[in-house]
Structure formats: C-alpha cells, structure tokens
Design a protein around this motif. Structure first.
Motif, PDB file in Angstrom:
ATOM      1  N   SER A   3      -0.259  -3.630  -6.094  1.00 21.38           N
ATOM      2  CA  SER A   3      -0.213  -3.940  -4.658  1.00 21.38           C
ATOM      3  C   SER A   3      -0.879  -2.868  -3.809  1.00 21.38           C
ATOM      4  CB  SER A   3       1.246  -4.107  -4.216  1.00 21.38           C
ATOM      5  OG  SER A   3       1.984  -2.920  -4.486  1.00 21.38           O
ATOM      6  N   SER A   4      -1.626  -1.967  -4.446  1.00 22.56           N
ATOM      7  CA  SER A   4      -2.268  -0.890  -3.687  1.00 22.56           C
ATOM      8  C   SER A   4      -3.235  -1.452  -2.651  1.00 22.56           C
ATOM      9  CB  SER A   4      -3.027   0.044  -4.635  1.00 22.56           C
ATOM     10  OG  SER A   4      -2.146   0.684  -5.521  1.00 22.56           O
ATOM     11  N   ALA A   5      -3.231  -0.877  -1.487  1.00 19.92           N
ATOM     12  CA  ALA A   5      -4.140  -1.296  -0.422  1.00 19.92           C
ATOM     13  C   ALA A   5      -4.635  -0.069   0.318  1.00 19.92           C
ATOM     14  CB  ALA A   5      -3.435  -2.254   0.546  1.00 19.92           C
ATOM     15  N   GLY A   6      -5.871  -0.141   0.783  1.00 19.17           N
ATOM     16  CA  GLY A   6      -6.469   0.991   1.457  1.00 19.17           C
ATOM     17  C   GLY A   6      -6.058   1.097   2.915  1.00 19.17           C
ATOM     18  N   VAL A   7      -5.909   2.331   3.371  1.00 18.84           N
ATOM     19  CA  VAL A   7      -5.701   2.623   4.785  1.00 18.84           C
ATOM     20  C   VAL A   7      -6.942   3.374   5.245  1.00 18.84           C
ATOM     21  CG1 VAL A   7      -4.292   3.811   6.483  1.00 18.84           C
ATOM     22  CG2 VAL A   7      -3.207   2.745   4.493  1.00 18.84           C
TER      23      VAL A   7
END
Length: 465
Positions: free
Chosen positions: A249-253
């Motif tokens: 579920s990693s997502a970029g900020v």
C-alpha cells in the motif's frame, strides 16, 4: 575525463543493426580472454525501469564502499555514459558534483576499441558473422571493468534477455526483472508470455532472481497473471530461487522536487529525487537486492537512495515555469508519467493545461502513448511536434496528423524539423505565460535537447542559437 568521440569502428558497426543471438558474443569474449569471467554481476532485464533500478543499485553499492561498474543503454548525451566506474562513497560524491565523473576516458575507449577490433577481425577471418555495435561495446565494457578490478558490475540488458549479448554469465550474483510490458514485439514476441519468457532467459540455476510484483504492473489482469505464471514456471524449470518484490500500500508524498514513501520492513522514510509511483516499485526492487544479496541494513539503503540521480527520467528542469522531461517511450511509461504529473508538487498541476514538446520513434506505439495522455492527463493545450535526430524518428508532420485526429483538432499543434528550435520556442512561451511544459516521447529526444533545456532554464533570451 570522459570520452567525447566515438571511435569510427564502433560507429561503423551500427550498419549491422540488431541481431539477437549469443554465438558471436561467446566467440568475441573468448578471443578477448573471457574478461566477463572476472566479474561479479547483477544482471537486469525488463521492459521499463532497468535504468532506474541500476541507478538505485549504484548509489547503494557505493554507499557500502564497493567499487562499482555500471553498464546501461541507450546513452542520452555522451557515448561514454554507457559505462561508468565509481569507487565507493567518495566516487559517488564526486559523481554528484560532476555527472561525467567515472565515465570511460577517451584514451581507454580508443585503446580497448583496438583490442576489440583485432578480435573482431580474427572472428570474421574464421567465418563468424561480424558482431553488432552493441556486442562490440558490451565486450569492451567487460574488458574495462575487468582491467579496473570492479567489486560489482551492474549490467542492463540491451533487448530482451535470453539472447541478449549480456547473457553470458553462468553464475551472476543475482538476476533482476523489472516491470514488463509490450515493447519490441517484433523481436520478443507479440504475447505477454513470450515477452516474459525472453526476459526470464537471464535466470540461472541456483542464482537468486528478484522480480517486480506482476500484480503491480501496468497490465490487464489476465496479462498480470500470465507474467507471474511464466516467471514461476521458468524459475522452477531450472531451480532458480525466485522472489517477487511488491510495494503493498506504499504511496508517494510529493514535495518540492522529491518524493517520500515508506516500505514494509525498512526503518524510516525513503526520500528520493526519482519521482512517481513506478519509482517506488523500482526502489523496492533495488532495496531487496541490496538487503538480501549484499546484506545492507535498511538505514544505509534509505540514506543511499536519498542521493540517487538518474537524468532524463521525470527530471524537473525548472520550477518557474514548471518544466519536466521524461524519456518514456511506450504505453506503460506514459501511464506512469501521467500519474506522476497528477501528483507532483503536491498535486499542484493536476487538471492544469500543459504545453508539450514531443518527438517519437515511428516503430513505437505512439498512438497508445497519445491515448494515455488524452485519457488520463496531462491536459494538453499545445504540442510542439519535433523531428528527433535518429533514423527511426516519426516525421513531425505525421505526429501532428495523429495528434489532430485523436484530439479532434482541439489541441494546437506545431511542427519543427529542428528539435532544439521547437524546444526553445516552447520554453519561451512557457516563460511568458507560465504554462507548465512537458518534454517527452523518446530517450533520444531527451538526449538531443537536454543541454538546451538546461540553458533555457537559466537564460533570459531563449531564441538565440
């Protein structure tokens, strides 16, 4: 000092085109003393992401203190970019100060070309076909890495894997498969299982293989399952330990020119200049190799990735006006770029009108690339269609016609036979009206105009030569 001129012998070999197969390469290596046998290799194949994974690995291996050689293709601005040696942390620090640092020198390139030329002459006299340009350059790279006693060589395949000239290692340290998609279908096959099988041709018995998680690839569900099944089957056939690496579920900020993200199993937050959700997948893949093969701890990997650079891939050239260039040249790359442009700088440019400089190769799925932009963004208001200095370029008039057809004449389209002229005029317009500018369509285009784009970003008068 990097090499500025390509030896004529190597340039002349371009006439032999692309000819997959290992017989010529095996014989050429033998005549040169099999320098590849001196190398400890990380071997990388895949459709998209090979260069970025190589870049993450380079920064990580240097952080560990290893003398690291890297071989990638194609080059953007200088032939010598194709091969580089950096010695540990100090070498990487000097590379960050000078992007030419560590590239093969003119002296070494000329000297080793003569060695390769002599071996090639003997081959032809003995009845072998003349090696291709890529085979000659690959062999030259093996010689250079061997002479310099690199601790690790990171090698990117040229095309496919099974029959690629880099596939001459019986027991590399590990193999890596990045994201897979439809590209080079005329040579690798027109179905995803055939393409995947060619990439998996770099697998070796009892050598660990790390593969991007197929369920996270930009493919349809059926194709994703086919990729996974094919990789598992090929690995089992030769007793190759296979690890799929996903991001969950990693997502970029997205911040000001950087992206941060977390990965399960690593302490802390990754921050990188390589932006886009696809770069999280590439980082995860490289991190798994560094952790499991080179036994690096998570904190050192995170620190190394904060320094990673890889030009021409979602590279922000200017903040005001916002100018970004990306060498993506297939449908999967276009979708990744589209997603990035909707998220970059905290989503500041989502839904905004964009100006674009676009140049593509006629043998690529440029219709599919345009369709991605039309469906997912960016919202193109104006396109400068340019001719790329490459024999495979699609003429700008043909690109203009396709754009007008697919956008129903709702996008302003201009044609330029000189890519740098088109770039200057587009940049000038964006400096005046502040419309964000995208430069994309081919790595060959990026290599041709990158220096000019950097000049435009720091020059008031843009229409001068």
């Amino acid at each position: 000092m990097c090499a500025e001129e390509v030896p004529a012998f190597l340039n002349d070999a371009l006439k032999f085109g692309i000819c997959l197969g290992l017989d010529r390469m095996v014989e050429l290596d033998r005549l040169l003393g099999d320098p590849q046998k001196d190398l400890k290799v990380v071997h990388i194949a895949g459709t998209n992401g090979k260069g970025s994974v190589s870049a993450f690995l380079l920064s990580g291996l240097c952080e560990k203190g290893l003398k690291t050689g890297i071989f990638t293709s194609p080059f953007l601005e200088r032939f010598s970019e194709r091969m580089r040696i950096l010695d540990g942390k100090e070498g990487y620090a000097r590379y960050l100060e000078d992007e030419t640092f560590g590239e093969i020198s003119q002296e070494d390139l000329d000297r080793l070309t003569e060695k390769v030329r002599e071996a090639c002459r003997t081959m032809v006299e003995n009845g072998f076909e003349h090696p291709t340009e890529f085979e000659l350059v690959t062999a030259l790279c093996y010689l250079w890495f061997s002479e310099n006693n690199v601790d690790v060589a990171v090698l990117e395949t040229g095309l496919g894997g099974r029959l690629d000239s880099t596939n001459v290692f019986e027991s590399p340290l590990c193999t890596v498969i990045t994201s897979i998609g439809y590209d080079h279908c005329d040579r690798l096959g027109d179905t995803i299982d055939l393409i995947t099988g060619e990439k998996a041709g770099i697998f070796k018995k009892n050598v660990p293989a790390f593969c991007a998680e197929p369920r996270e690839m930009i493919l349809g569900d059926e194709d994703r399952d086919m990729v996974r099944d094919t990789l598992i089957r090929r690995a089992k056939e030769i007793s190759c330990p296979l690890t799929f690496v996903g991001t969950g579920s990693s997502a970029g900020v997205y911040g000001d020119g950087t992206m941060s993200f977390e990965l399960e199993g690593y302490p802390g937050v990754f921050v990188t200049k390589l932006q886009g959700e696809h770069q999280i997948k590439n980082a995860a893949l490289a991190a798994a190799v560094l952790r499991d093969v080179f036994h690096m701890d998570g904190e050192r990997i995170i620190d190394a990735f904060s320094k990673t650079v890889w030009k021409g891939r979602a590279e922000i050239i200017s903040a005001d006006p916002f100018v970004i260039m990306d060498g993506g040249h297939n449908v999967q790359c276009s979708k990744s770029l589209s997603d990035l442009l909707n998220a970059v700088c905290g989503g500041a440019y989502k839904g905004k009108k964009f100006r674009a400089v676009m140049g593509v190769m006629r043998d690529k799925d440029y219709e599919g690339m345009i369709d991605i932009f039309r469906s997912y963004g960016p919202d193109l208001a104006e396109v400068y269609a340019v001719k790329v200095d490459n024999p495979r370029t699609l003429l700008p008039e043909e690109l203009c016609k396709q754009l007008e057809l697919m956008y129903n004449n709702k996008v302003k389209v201009l044609c330029f036979d000189d890519a740098k002229d088109g770039l200057r005029q587009a940049f000038n317009r964006s400096k005046t009206d502040k419309m964000p500018l995208l430069i994309t369509g081919s790595l060959y285009l990026i290599g041709e105009v990158r220096k000019e784009a950097l000049r435009c970003a720091t020059t008031d008068s843009l229409l001068q030569d």
